[in-house]
Enzyme design. Structure first.
Site, PDB file in Angstrom:
ATOM      1  N   HIS A   1       0.875  -1.177   0.000  1.00  0.00           N
ATOM      2  CA  HIS A   1       0.000   0.000   0.000  1.00  0.00           C
ATOM      3  C   HIS A   1       0.912   1.227   0.000  1.00  0.00           C
ATOM      4  O   HIS A   1       2.034   1.173   0.515  1.00  0.00           O
ATOM      5  CB  HIS A   1      -0.839  -0.048   1.285  1.00  0.00           C
TER       6      HIS A   1
ATOM      7  N   GLN B   1      -4.442  -5.074   6.924  1.00  0.00           N
ATOM      8  CA  GLN B   1      -5.474  -5.981   6.392  1.00  0.00           C
ATOM      9  C   GLN B   1      -5.469  -7.329   7.104  1.00  0.00           C
ATOM     10  O   GLN B   1      -6.314  -8.168   6.837  1.00  0.00           O
ATOM     11  CB  GLN B   1      -5.241  -6.224   4.892  1.00  0.00           C
TER      12      GLN B   1
ATOM     13  N   CYS C   1      -4.653   2.505  -3.700  1.00  0.00           N
ATOM     14  CA  CYS C   1      -3.373   2.969  -3.126  1.00  0.00           C
ATOM     15  C   CYS C   1      -2.269   1.924  -3.301  1.00  0.00           C
ATOM     16  O   CYS C   1      -1.460   1.705  -2.383  1.00  0.00           O
ATOM     17  CB  CYS C   1      -3.504   3.310  -1.644  1.00  0.00           C
TER      18      CYS C   1
ATOM     19  N   LYS D   1     -10.093  -0.711  10.576  1.00  0.00           N
ATOM     20  CA  LYS D   1     -10.211  -1.888   9.714  1.00  0.00           C
ATOM     21  C   LYS D   1     -10.534  -3.134  10.539  1.00  0.00           C
ATOM     22  O   LYS D   1     -10.501  -4.251  10.041  1.00  0.00           O
ATOM     23  CB  LYS D   1      -8.905  -2.097   8.937  1.00  0.00           C
TER      24      LYS D   1
ATOM     25  N   ASP E   1       3.258  -4.397   7.897  1.00  0.00           N
ATOM     26  CA  ASP E   1       2.025  -3.639   7.783  1.00  0.00           C
ATOM     27  C   ASP E   1       0.873  -4.636   7.928  1.00  0.00           C
ATOM     28  O   ASP E   1       0.585  -5.406   7.004  1.00  0.00           O
ATOM     29  CB  ASP E   1       2.003  -2.939   6.410  1.00  0.00           C
TER      30      ASP E   1
HETATM   31  N1  PMP Z   1      -1.742  -0.678   4.568  1.00  0.00           N
HETATM   32  C1  PMP Z   1      -2.734  -1.414   4.079  1.00  0.00           C
HETATM   33  C2  PMP Z   1      -2.460  -2.822   3.620  1.00  0.00           C
HETATM   34  C3  PMP Z   1      -4.022  -0.870   3.970  1.00  0.00           C
HETATM   35  O1  PMP Z   1      -5.013  -1.602   3.473  1.00  0.00           O
HETATM   36  C4  PMP Z   1      -4.230   0.458   4.423  1.00  0.00           C
HETATM   37  C5  PMP Z   1      -5.612   1.098   4.320  1.00  0.00           C
HETATM   38  N2  PMP Z   1      -6.228   0.965   3.070  1.00  0.00           N
HETATM   39  C6  PMP Z   1      -3.162   1.170   4.951  1.00  0.00           C
HETATM   40  C7  PMP Z   1      -1.939   0.569   5.008  1.00  0.00           C
HETATM   41  C8  PMP Z   1      -3.329   2.578   5.458  1.00  0.00           C
HETATM   42  O2  PMP Z   1      -4.106   2.586   6.606  1.00  0.00           O
HETATM   43  P1  PMP Z   1      -4.617   3.968   7.245  1.00  0.00           P
HETATM   44  O3  PMP Z   1      -5.261   4.693   6.095  1.00  0.00           O
HETATM   45  O4  PMP Z   1      -5.602   3.562   8.276  1.00  0.00           O
HETATM   46  O5  PMP Z   1      -3.434   4.669   7.769  1.00  0.00           O
END
Ligand code: PMP
Length: 396
Positions: A114, A194, A354, A217, A191
C-alpha cells in the site's frame, strides 16, 4: 447471535450491500455506544486529572492498551497509539530509520505494498541517498522468496512488508521474509492493516521489530492506529511529535522525555476512540478469529464460485484470498461497472486501492474489489452478483 445484528449500520432502511470492508469496516454497536458515551456524558481528559472521572477514563484508556497488548501478544509498554497505520509507519521512519540508517544502506519492500508502506520510504531514500529495493511476486501472488534472498544483503537496514495485501488478500510468507532479514541483521516491519482482523497475530512468534495496524479496519474507530515496537527499539527512539503529555520534566533549557509508549503520544489523545476501541477487540476476542475466519472464508469461496460463472472475468486475487476479491471484466472499465453497481445500492471500490506499483506489476489500470467481513451474508453476494450481471449486460 447473528454477527450482522451487532452492527447498527445494517439496521437502517436501505442500507447498501456493503462490500468495502477492505477500505474500512463498519463499527459494532458496542463501539458506537462507547464512542457516544465517551464523547458525551462521560467525557474528560486522561492521564492528567486527579478527579474520579479522569482517573476512570485513564483506566479505560490503559485497559485498551492492555487488550491490544494481549491481542498481538506484545509485552508491557510495547503498544503506542497513533493516528493509523500510515502514522505508525511514519513514526518508525522518522524516529528509528532516519536517525540510524547509513547512506550506503538499503530498504527493502515489496511490489504489493500500500502507498502507506512505500511513499515514506521513497522520502527516506531522498533524504539519505540510500536505496529502495522491491521484492517481486511469484505466480501465486506471494513474495518471491528466492529473489528476496538475493535482494536482501548485509547493507539492508530494514525489510518492510505487508502481511496481507489490500488488493490480493492472500496471507504473505512474512515469517520466511523475517528469517531472511535476520540472517542479514536487518530490522523488520509488518504492515498488518489488512491482517489483524483475519489472522492470529503473534509478534513474539514472528519476532518482528515493528508491527502496525489501524482500528478502523477491525470494527473500531477511525483516526486511531497502533504501533507495536520491541521495547529495546522504542526505548532507543526519539519522539516524533513534541509537546505535552510526552515529557518527564521540562526546564527552560531542556526536556527529558517520558518512557515509551507515552513518549510517542504527545498532546491530547483521541480519548473516546481509544476507549471505544476496547469494544472492537472484545468483539474479536468474543467471536474468536476462527469463527470470523470461517465465515469470511466460506463467503469468499462462494464469491469466487459465483464470479467464476461470469464470462470474461479476470481475477487478481488468488483463491487463497481472505475476504478480498479483486477482479476485472475483460474490455469493460472497472469504474463504469462500479458506477452502475452504486446505482443498484452496492458499495464496493474500484481503482488502484493505493497500490499503484502492484497494478504496474500486473500491467493493469485498475480493478474492482470486494471486501468481505463477518457481517456480510450469502444474500449480499447474491445481490452483488445479480447487479454485476445487469451492469455487464448494460455495458456490453
Ligand atoms: N496498509 C494497508 C495494507 C491498507 O489496506 C491500508 C488502508 N487501506 C493502509 C496501510 C493505510 O491505513 P490507514 O489509512 O488507516 O493509515
Amino acid at each position: 447471535m447473528n454477527l450482522r445484528d451487532e452492527f447498527p449500520f445494517f439496521a437502517q432502511p436501505n442500507a447498501p450491500v456493503f462490500l468495502d470492508s477492505g477500505a474500512s469496516t463498519q463499527k459494532t454497536k458496542s463501539v458506537l455506544d462507547a464512542l457516544a458515551r465517551s464523547n458525551g456524558v462521560e467525557h474528560s481528559s486522561v492521564h492528567r486529572g486527579n478527579y474520579a472521572l479522569s482517573r476512570k477514563n485513564t483506566d479505560a484508556f490503559e485497559l485498551t492498551r492492555n487488550l491490544v497488548t494481549q491481542f498481538v501478544n506484545a509485552q508491557k509498554d510495547e503498544i503506542v497509539f497513533t493516528a493509523g497505520t500510515t502514522a505508525s509507519i511514519n513514526l518508525v521512519a522518522y524516529s528509528f530509520v532516519l536517525p540510524n540508517i547509513q547512506d550506503h544502506q538499503n530498504i527493502v519492500i515489496t511490489v504489493a505494498e500500500h502507498h502507506a508502506n512505500l511513499v515514506i520510504w521513497q522520502r527516506i531514500t531522498q533524504l539519505t541517498g540510500c536505496e529502495l529495493r522491491f521484492i517481486e511476486l511469484d505466480a501465486q501472488g506471494q513474495f518471491d522468496l528466492i529473489q528476496a534472498d538475493n535482494l536482501i544483503d548485509e547493507d539492508t537496514f530494514l525489510v518492510s512488508m505487508t502481511h496481507v495485501s489490500n488488493v490480493l488478500g492472500n496471507l504473505q510468507p512474512v515469517k520466511d521474509l523475517i528469517d531472511i532479514a535476520k540472517q542479514n541483521q536487518a530490522y523488520t516491519l509488518i504492515d498488518g492493516a489488512q491482517a489483524v482482523s483475519h489472522v492470529d497475530v503473534d509478534v513474539q512468534f514472528l519476532d518482528v521489530d515493528f508491527y502496525v495496524f489501524s482500528a478502523h479496519k477491525m470494527y473500531g474507530p477511525t483516526g486511531l492506529g497502533v504501533l507495536f515496537g520491541k521495547n529495546e527499539l522504542l526505548n532507543s527512539m526519539p519522539p516524533l511529535i513534541y509537546g505535552g503529555a510526552m515529557v518527564a520534566s521540562v526546564s527552560r533549557k531542556q526536556t527529558t522525555f517520558a518512557k515509551p509508549p507515552h513518549r510517542f503520544e504527545a498532546g491530547t489523545a483521541p480519548i473516546s476512540s481509544v476507549i471505544a476501541f476496547a469494544h472492537a477487540i472484545e468483539f474479536l476476542n468474543e467471536h474468536t478469529l476462527e469463527e470470523i475466519q470461517n465465515h469470511s472464508q466460506q463467503l469468499t469461496d462462494y464469491t469466487f464460485e459465483q464470479l467464476n460463472q461470469i464470462k470474461d472475468i479476470q481475477f487478481l486475487s488468488p483463491k487463497t484470498s481472505m475476504g478480498i476479491v479483486a477482479f476485472n471484466i475483460k474490455d469493460i472499465h472497472h469504474a463504469d461497472i462500479a458506477m452502475l453497481l452504486d446505482e443498484q445500492n452496492i458499495a464496493l471500490r474500484s481503482g488502484i486501492f493505493c497500490a499503484q506499483v502492484l497494478f504496474d506489476f500486473y500491467e493493469l489500470k485498475g480493478a474492482l474489489r470486494i471486501g468481505i467481513a463477518p457481517y456480510n451474508t450469502k444474500q449480499d453476494i447474491d445481490l452483488f452478483i445479480t447487479a454485476l450481471k445487469k451492469s455487464i449486460e448494460m455495458l456490453s
